[in-house]
Design a protein around this motif. Structure first.
Motif, PDB file in Angstrom:
ATOM      1  N   ASP A  10       0.725  -0.997  -0.448  1.00  0.00           N
ATOM      2  CA  ASP A  10       0.041   0.448  -0.132  1.00  0.00           C
ATOM      3  C   ASP A  10       1.283   1.527  -0.092  1.00  0.00           C
ATOM      4  O   ASP A  10       0.566   2.012  -0.288  1.00  0.00           O
ATOM      5  CB  ASP A  10      -0.804   0.262   1.189  1.00  0.00           C
ATOM      6  CG  ASP A  10      -1.587   1.246   0.801  1.00  0.00           C
ATOM      7  OD1 ASP A  10      -2.665   1.434   0.510  1.00  0.00           O
ATOM      8  OD2 ASP A  10      -1.999   1.995   2.231  1.00  0.00           O
ATOM      9  N   ASP A  11       1.646   0.974   0.181  1.00  0.00           N
ATOM     10  CA  ASP A  11       2.773   2.167   1.086  1.00  0.00           C
ATOM     11  C   ASP A  11       3.836   2.625  -0.301  1.00  0.00           C
ATOM     12  O   ASP A  11       3.526   3.295  -0.919  1.00  0.00           O
ATOM     13  CB  ASP A  11       3.873   2.774   2.123  1.00  0.00           C
ATOM     14  CG  ASP A  11       3.114   2.366   3.488  1.00  0.00           C
ATOM     15  OD1 ASP A  11       2.178   3.000   2.935  1.00  0.00           O
ATOM     16  OD2 ASP A  11       3.664   1.520   4.440  1.00  0.00           O
ATOM     17  N   ILE A  12       3.890   1.144  -0.790  1.00  0.00           N
ATOM     18  CA  ILE A  12       5.280   1.625  -2.296  1.00  0.00           C
ATOM     19  C   ILE A  12       3.813   2.510  -3.499  1.00  0.00           C
ATOM     20  O   ILE A  12       3.872   3.035  -4.131  1.00  0.00           O
ATOM     21  CB  ILE A  12       4.972   0.174  -2.512  1.00  0.00           C
ATOM     22  CG1 ILE A  12       6.457  -0.478  -2.218  1.00  0.00           C
ATOM     23  CG2 ILE A  12       5.588   0.364  -4.057  1.00  0.00           C
ATOM     24  CD1 ILE A  12       6.653  -1.586  -1.652  1.00  0.00           C
ATOM     25  N   GLU A  13       2.883   1.465  -3.318  1.00  0.00           N
ATOM     26  CA  GLU A  13       1.187   2.198  -4.552  1.00  0.00           C
ATOM     27  C   GLU A  13       1.233   3.874  -4.596  1.00  0.00           C
ATOM     28  O   GLU A  13       0.860   4.963  -5.429  1.00  0.00           O
ATOM     29  CB  GLU A  13       0.278   1.379  -4.291  1.00  0.00           C
ATOM     30  CG  GLU A  13      -0.123   0.039  -5.131  1.00  0.00           C
ATOM     31  CD  GLU A  13       0.396   0.049  -6.721  1.00  0.00           C
ATOM     32  OE1 GLU A  13       0.540   0.946  -7.659  1.00  0.00           O
ATOM     33  OE2 GLU A  13       2.131  -0.228  -6.253  1.00  0.00           O
ATOM     34  N   LYS A  14       1.166   4.369  -3.285  1.00  0.00           N
ATOM     35  CA  LYS A  14       0.875   5.940  -2.916  1.00  0.00           C
ATOM     36  C   LYS A  14       2.219   6.460  -2.891  1.00  0.00           C
ATOM     37  O   LYS A  14       2.391   7.429  -4.146  1.00  0.00           O
ATOM     38  CB  LYS A  14       0.700   5.583  -1.708  1.00  0.00           C
ATOM     39  CG  LYS A  14      -0.969   5.354  -0.702  1.00  0.00           C
ATOM     40  CD  LYS A  14      -0.817   5.797   0.873  1.00  0.00           C
ATOM     41  CE  LYS A  14      -2.502   5.162   0.594  1.00  0.00           C
ATOM     42  NZ  LYS A  14      -2.511   5.158   2.042  1.00  0.00           N
ATOM     43  N   TYR A  15       3.347   5.609  -3.042  1.00  0.00           N
ATOM     44  CA  TYR A  15       4.727   6.733  -3.027  1.00  0.00           C
ATOM     45  C   TYR A  15       4.595   6.383  -4.429  1.00  0.00           C
ATOM     46  O   TYR A  15       6.106   6.915  -5.550  1.00  0.00           O
ATOM     47  CB  TYR A  15       6.196   5.385  -2.695  1.00  0.00           C
ATOM     48  CG  TYR A  15       6.484   6.722  -1.470  1.00  0.00           C
ATOM     49  CD1 TYR A  15       6.896   7.446  -1.284  1.00  0.00           C
ATOM     50  CD2 TYR A  15       5.785   6.277  -0.047  1.00  0.00           C
ATOM     51  CE1 TYR A  15       7.533   8.566   0.127  1.00  0.00           C
ATOM     52  CE2 TYR A  15       6.171   6.987   1.000  1.00  0.00           C
ATOM     53  CZ  TYR A  15       6.660   7.865   1.231  1.00  0.00           C
ATOM     54  OH  TYR A  15       7.277   8.026   2.976  1.00  0.00           O
ATOM     55  N   THR A  16       4.677   5.961  -5.671  1.00  0.00           N
ATOM     56  CA  THR A  16       4.875   5.739  -7.168  1.00  0.00           C
ATOM     57  C   THR A  16       4.055   7.459  -7.579  1.00  0.00           C
ATOM     58  O   THR A  16       4.686   7.744  -8.400  1.00  0.00           O
ATOM     59  CB  THR A  16       3.284   5.152  -7.491  1.00  0.00           C
ATOM     60  OG1 THR A  16       2.302   5.279  -7.124  1.00  0.00           O
ATOM     61  CG2 THR A  16       4.202   3.545  -7.627  1.00  0.00           C
ATOM     62  N   LEU A  17       3.322   8.107  -6.821  1.00  0.00           N
ATOM     63  CA  LEU A  17       2.617   9.284  -6.844  1.00  0.00           C
ATOM     64  C   LEU A  17       3.779  10.299  -6.579  1.00  0.00           C
ATOM     65  O   LEU A  17       4.222  11.439  -7.986  1.00  0.00           O
ATOM     66  CB  LEU A  17       1.664   9.539  -6.331  1.00  0.00           C
ATOM     67  CG  LEU A  17      -0.057   9.129  -6.310  1.00  0.00           C
ATOM     68  CD1 LEU A  17      -0.652   9.952  -4.726  1.00  0.00           C
ATOM     69  CD2 LEU A  17      -0.660   9.020  -7.710  1.00  0.00           C
ATOM     70  N   ALA A  18       4.924  10.561  -5.593  1.00  0.00           N
ATOM     71  CA  ALA A  18       5.982  10.822  -5.309  1.00  0.00           C
ATOM     72  C   ALA A  18       6.763  10.832  -7.134  1.00  0.00           C
ATOM     73  O   ALA A  18       7.813  11.797  -7.123  1.00  0.00           O
ATOM     74  CB  ALA A  18       6.324  10.825  -4.080  1.00  0.00           C
ATOM     75  N   ASN A  19       6.943   9.425  -7.292  1.00  0.00           N
ATOM     76  CA  ASN A  19       7.810   9.137  -8.319  1.00  0.00           C
ATOM     77  C   ASN A  19       6.994   9.943  -9.708  1.00  0.00           C
ATOM     78  O   ASN A  19       8.327  10.430 -10.223  1.00  0.00           O
ATOM     79  CB  ASN A  19       7.728   7.494  -8.323  1.00  0.00           C
ATOM     80  CG  ASN A  19       9.138   7.152  -9.088  1.00  0.00           C
ATOM     81  OD1 ASN A  19       8.793   6.537 -10.301  1.00  0.00           O
ATOM     82  ND2 ASN A  19      10.252   7.075  -8.606  1.00  0.00           N
ATOM     83  N   HIS A  20       6.348  10.035  -9.838  1.00  0.00           N
ATOM     84  CA  HIS A  20       5.359  10.199 -11.507  1.00  0.00           C
ATOM     85  C   HIS A  20       6.274  12.447 -10.994  1.00  0.00           C
ATOM     86  O   HIS A  20       6.797  12.317 -12.290  1.00  0.00           O
ATOM     87  CB  HIS A  20       4.230  10.586 -11.069  1.00  0.00           C
ATOM     88  CG  HIS A  20       3.681   8.637 -11.741  1.00  0.00           C
ATOM     89  ND1 HIS A  20       4.728   8.179 -12.302  1.00  0.00           N
ATOM     90  CD2 HIS A  20       2.402   8.487 -10.706  1.00  0.00           C
ATOM     91  CE1 HIS A  20       4.068   7.069 -12.725  1.00  0.00           C
ATOM     92  NE2 HIS A  20       2.469   6.688 -11.676  1.00  0.00           N
ATOM     93  N   LEU A  21       5.621  12.756 -10.017  1.00  0.00           N
ATOM     94  CA  LEU A  21       6.194  13.678  -9.945  1.00  0.00           C
ATOM     95  C   LEU A  21       7.621  14.131  -9.821  1.00  0.00           C
ATOM     96  O   LEU A  21       8.406  15.728 -10.633  1.00  0.00           O
ATOM     97  CB  LEU A  21       5.506  14.818  -8.573  1.00  0.00           C
ATOM     98  CG  LEU A  21       3.817  14.955  -8.513  1.00  0.00           C
ATOM     99  CD1 LEU A  21       3.470  16.121  -7.716  1.00  0.00           C
ATOM    100  CD2 LEU A  21       3.678  16.077  -9.010  1.00  0.00           C
TER     101      LEU A  21
END
Length: 371
Positions: free
Chosen positions: A292-303
């Motif tokens: 779950d944490d990984i999925e949310k951090y994909t957002l930071a990765n896209h930015l």
């Protein structure tokens, strides 16, 4: 003669670099002949320009010496401190990870050439190889590196946002909504930092071209540490998962295919391998939470990589459509944010905006009252 990014091509030998290679060859006892240098450009690098250089060790030519030469990409110093990166490189080398640093020159460096196969895009989806990558990431995260152990992600993105704004045309600034990205970064940091998470020394750029494997021993080596720093473990794995969408060895290397993003089974297998490689079997709750944490951090990765692409599009002359790459990363961010951060797009975001305005007004000596 100084090394020029566009001038260092097969069949040319800039004097400064040749003198450096000659010195290395002499130290190794090689018989060095500049006329027999073989220079091969290695494709897939998007920050630097990388070459494999080979020469015969002796006059019979029955044995060869190979090194890797990395020419720093124009404008790449915007993204990291080059001296700090060299210290990181050397420190990782002392831990017996990756190649050794052999020599430096103003425009680049010479590294030990790793005699192993660089992964392809499809290799990331091989369950056996993916399991090996997970275990190697765990080892990497366990490295005790010198310097600050604070999370670098958020401050680095804010720094890049300032740079992107200074470089961007009005058209691109409007398209990529640079005026609201600082608030987006604030929202992500606030949301993703609410609970305890493991922070470790992370690679932060684990695309397939930065992973090598020895087919005989099944030993994996992680290379290229320009972006390495302390960050949440979940962010590093999120970055790796996002790289499943990329293939940098096609006619359109900037095009991403998010249909290739790992499905839940792939993600679960990777996370379980990551935990179990340390000898401990994780409980389902630990696995589920990290996923779950990984999925949310994909957002930071896209930015993160969206901003990187904007800046690169203005400062780098490597043949890659950085702006279109950014466009895809930002599109994916706006597409996935409502799914991954439920409630943030509505009243929560308004409250965050009010909070930002309140802080700004307080800093100017005015206390704001929301109505």
């Amino acid at each position: 003669m100084a090394v020029k990014i566009n001038g260092f091509i097969e069949g040319t030998q800039p004097e400064e670099l040749v003198k450096l290679l000659l010195s290395l060859a002499s130290n190794w006892g090689d018989v060095f002949d500049t006329n027999k240098l073989k220079v091969v450009h290695l494709s897939g690098a998007m920050t630097n320009v990388v070459y494999r250089i080979t020469w015969p060790k002796n006059t019979t030519g029955n044995d060869e010496r190979t090194v890797l030469v990395r020419i720093y990409g124009e404008g790449s110093d915007v993204f990291f401190d080059r001296e700090e990166e060299i210290r990181t490189f050397e420190s990782i080398s002392t831990h017996k990870y990756g190649p050794r640093l052999l020599a430096q020159f103003p425009e680049g460096r010479v590294e030990e050439f790793i005699h192993a196969k660089t992964l392809s895009a499809s290799d990331l989806r091989d369950p056996e190889i993916s399991t090996l990558i997970a275990a190697k990431m765990r080892e990497f995260h366990n490295l005790n590196m010198p310097g600050s152990k604070n999370v670098l992600l958020w401050s680095r993105m804010r720094k890049w946002l300032i740079k992107a704004r200074s470089l961007c045309s009005q058209e691109h600034a409007k398209e990529f909504q640079l005026d609201i990205l600082e608030n987006e970064i604030d929202i992500l940091e606030n949301e993703l930092s609410q609970r305890h998470q493991d922070v470790a020394f992370c690679h932060n750029d684990l695309q397939y071209g930065n992973i090598m494997i020895d087919d005989k021993t099944k030993s994996v080596t992680l290379i290229d540490y320009e972006y390495a720093s302390y960050n949440p473990v979940a962010y590093d794995i999120a970055n790796h998962f996002c790289e499943w969408a990329a293939n940098y060895h096609t006619d359109t290397p900037h095009v991403l295919d998010y249909n290739m993003y790992p499905d839940l089974e792939d993600r679960r297998r990777f996370v379980q391998s990551y935990f179990s490689s340390a000898g401990n079997q994780p409980c389902d709750g630990e696995v589920d939470q990290l996923i779950d944490d990984i999925e949310k951090y994909t957002l930071a990765n896209h930015l993160f990589w969206g901003l990187w692409g904007i800046i690169s599009g203005y400062v780098t002359n490597i043949d890659f459509d950085y702006i279109e790459y950014s466009r895809q990363r930002f599109n994916e961010y706006w597409l996935k944010k409502p799914q991954l951060l439920k409630g943030i797009n509505g009243i929560s975001q308004i409250n965050d905006l009010v909070g930002v305005e309140t802080r700004n007004e307080k800093s100017n000596g005015v206390v704001a009252h929301a109505t």
